[in-house]
Design an enzyme around this catalytic site. Structure first.
Site, PDB file in Angstrom:
ATOM      1  CG  HIS A  80      -2.017  -0.503   1.074  1.00 53.40           C
ATOM      2  ND1 HIS A  80      -3.074  -0.008   0.139  1.00 53.40           N
ATOM      3  CD2 HIS A  80      -2.957  -1.583   1.630  1.00 53.40           C
ATOM      4  CE1 HIS A  80      -4.026  -0.735  -0.006  1.00 53.40           C
ATOM      5  NE2 HIS A  80      -4.218  -1.786   1.224  1.00 53.40           N
ATOM      6  CB  CYS A 111      -0.408  -0.537 -18.567  1.00 55.93           C
ATOM      7  SG  CYS A 111      -0.755  -2.113 -18.537  1.00 55.93           S
TER       8      CYS A 111
HETATM    9  C1  PEP Z   1       1.485  -5.670 -14.599  1.00 57.67           C
HETATM   10  O1  PEP Z   1       1.408  -6.822 -14.168  1.00 57.67           O
HETATM   11  O2  PEP Z   1       2.438  -4.891 -15.018  1.00 57.67           O
HETATM   12  C2  PEP Z   1       0.043  -4.852 -14.514  1.00 57.67           C
HETATM   13  C3  PEP Z   1       0.068  -3.461 -14.975  1.00 57.67           C
HETATM   14  O3  PEP Z   1      -0.878  -5.590 -13.840  1.00 57.67           O
HETATM   15  P1  PEP Z   1      -0.920  -5.538 -12.178  1.00 57.67           P
HETATM   16  O4  PEP Z   1       0.100  -4.828 -11.801  1.00 57.67           O
HETATM   17  O5  PEP Z   1      -2.259  -5.106 -11.888  1.00 57.67           O
HETATM   18  O6  PEP Z   1      -0.738  -6.902 -12.195  1.00 57.67           O
END
Ligand code: PEP
Ligand code: MG
Length: 577
Positions: free
Chosen positions: A199, A503
């Site tokens: 967090h 992302c």
């Molecule tokens: C990732 O795995 O980089 C991603 C963007 O998804 P999460 O962090 O939600 O698993």
């Protein structure tokens, strides 16, 4: 970087000690340490319980007052902060927790001791479950400390208020602490514990505060000691020399000035567009839309599903997506379908016991066991796109896709729901597994775009659990193995003229963002505070410059070297930002 107190003069010429942790929030600050107050400790002698019902009532009232207090503070916040505190209030009201506390009192324990025991048992369960649940153990410890403080009439444990700007140092931060931070006084956060998905990291990023977590030696930092925190490199310098501190302070001022002047769509210096998008989850859609971005590159829809006994209905989901698409009219919204399992377990999406949940039935694979969860969600997304007259460009993507057959299957499901197959809506998949990166060209035959989740791609490429704080070097997104996989995906995108985004957290590092663009990435999605620096860096490099930086990064053997050579070759205004 900021400094509020006169820097002490070092007593000798020995270099200042530098502590190392995980870079968890970009930027830096120089300020004196203020340590988090110690949690209340139980007196040695446990009082005898003479009136069991009264003692049980006191425990119930204390838990309730903690829950009410958390909700009260949630009411003053929006977005992620409010959601985190409300979820914690739910924990304090958990009937099973209360039952166990009352049972402990019936067995002769005083209320505060019974609370400690019951919370301890729950914490053990969470820690044993690992992943996302293990990280919630800190939330429960916070509930324990607050309830014990109420029962013993002690001051509420919590944040220090030294009366001036400071670097907050703690063992770990509970969500209640992080969201209560006074951002006018706290210049940076350093914690001894905490992994890359704790967090502290998520909230520090959303507050735009520099942060270093999992910092070995943080326990030795005494109140009032001056430290220079670098949230980009994950270092904490103790007693920095006055010149170094002044340099950091000036750099922070410069950074603030240039970044506040950076606005508009992402473009390289020679005008090549690179979409700058937001990572979003729970929160007010209008507030998210107020950020200077070209849309949402990753909507983590888990927020609609977490902390619930039953999945949300199609109508409920449609309403939530509709609010979001309306707020982002004229821009892009990329909705990731439910990423259940592993670090995001959901009761109603259970897939049976697994020894290695990160390698198990998670993400898109959950649809093998619970196909309706996915089809209902796709129906709701399509209905919301229709209800808002397709004013936002809606893109839908599945997490944890490993094969082209899965990409084909997801695209077919999305089309059945009425998504994709036109310019109004697009269908894509996330590249989070090396298998998907290696054969990205085949996946791209079935989908309009791919988005690389570097958090998971790093975990699976390096075989290093992303929720552990102990392997940060392996999870470093500058690892050349990770970059070569991204290179492969970028080339596949260029050959098929399909869009390739990133992302994961890697997109938030301005120098790495340049490398990613050089590898063929054409959209970057990050937490809002990271966007201005990425935009600024892009505007100072041509696409060819980015390719040159990417080649340097690919050729380096270790992440540190990669970072160093790229920094050395980047535009000085970006390298020294
Ligand atoms: C990732 O795995 O980089 C991603 C963007 O998804 P999460 O962090 O939600 O698993
Ligand atoms: Mg992921």
């Amino acid at each position: 970087m900021e400094q509020t107190e006169p820097a002490p003069t070092p007593t000798d010429d020995a270099p200042a000690p530098v502590l190392k942790g995980i870079a968890a929030g970009p930027g830096g600050a120089v300020a004196p340490v203020a340590r988090m107050a110690a949690p209340p400790s139980l007196p040695e002698r446990e009082p005898e319980v003479v009136d069991t019902p009264a003692e049980q009532a006191a425990a119930r009232d204390a838990l309730e007052s903690v829950a009410t207090d958390l909700e009260g503070r949630a009411a003053d916040l929006d977005g992620e902060g409010a959601a985190v505190l409300n979820a914690q209030a739910l924990m304090a009201r958990d009937p099973e927790l209360r039952r166990q506390v009352e049972e402990g009192i019936r067995d002769g324990r005083a209320a505060a001791w019974a609370v400690r025991d019951a919370c301890g048992r729950y914490q053990d369960l969470l820690l044993a479950a690992g992943g996302y649940l293990a990280e919630r153990a800190a939330d429960l410890a916070d509930i324990r400390d607050r309830t014990v403080a109420v029962l013993l009439g002690l001051p509420m444990p919590g944040l220090p208020d030294p009366g001036h700007e400071h670097v907050l140092v703690a063992d770990d931060l509970a969500p209640a602490d992080t969201v209560r931070l006074d951002t006018t006084r706290v210049r940076a956060i350093v914690t001894r514990l905490g992994g890359p998905t704790s967090h502290t990291v998520i909230l520090a990023r959303s507050l735009g505060l520099p942060a270093v977590v999992g910092c070995t030696g943080a326990e030795e930092l005494a109140d009032g000691v001056l430290v220079a925190v670098n949230g980009d490199t994950g270092t904490v310098e103790v007693d920095p020399a006055p010149e170094a501190a002044e340099q950091l302070r000036q750099r922070a001022e410069h950074r603030r000035a240039v970044l506040s002047a950076s606005s508009g769509p992402g473009r390289t210096a020679d005008g090549v567009p690179v979409s700058l998008l937001l990572n979003a989850g729970e929160g007010d859609p209008d507030e998210a839309a107020a950020h200077d971005s070209e849309g949402i590159g990753l909507l983590r829809t888990e927020f609609l599903f977490l902390d619930r006994a039953e999945p949300p209905t199609i109508i409920e989901q449609t309403e939530a997506y509709t609010r979001l698409f309306r707020a982002f009219a004229g821009r892009t919204v990329t909705v990731r379908t439910l990423d259940a399992g592993s670090d995001k377990p959901l009761a109603f999406a259970a897939t049976g016991p697994e020894d290695n949940p990160a390698l198990g039935v998670r993400g898109f694979r959950t649809a093998r066991v619970h196909p309706n969860l996915l089809s209902d969600q796709l129906t709701a997304i399509a209905a919301a796109a229709d209800a808002t007259d397709h004013k936002a460009k809606v893109r839908v993507m599945a997490p944890m896709v490993s094969t082209s057959a899965e990409a084909e299957e997801f695209a077919a499901l999305a089309r059945t729901a009425g998504l994709g197959g036109s310019t109004a809506t697009e269908v894509g998949v996330m590249v989070e597994v090396p298998a998907a990166a290696l054969l990205a060209d085949r996946l791209l035959k079935y989908v309009d775009f791919v988005s690389i989740g570097t958090n998971d791609l790093a975990q699976y490429t390096m075989a290093a659990d992303r929720t552990l704080g102990s392997l940060p070097d392996l999870l470093d997104p500058w690892q050349p193995a990770l970059l070569s996989l991204i290179d492969r995906v970028g080339s596949a995108g260029a050959k098929s003229s399909r869009s390739v985004g990133v992302c994961g957290e890697a997109a938030a590092d301005p120098l790495l963002a340049l490398v990613l663009v050089g590898l063929g990435v054409n959209s970057l999605s990050t937490a809002p505070p990271a966007l201005p620096a990425v935009r600024y860096a892009l505007a100072r490099h041509t696409k060819a410059d980015c390719r040159g930086l990417a080649e340097l990064a690919l050729a380096a053997d270790i992440p540190e070297r990669s970072r160093e050579v790229v920094r050395g070759a980047a535009h000085p205004e970006v390298a020294n930002l």
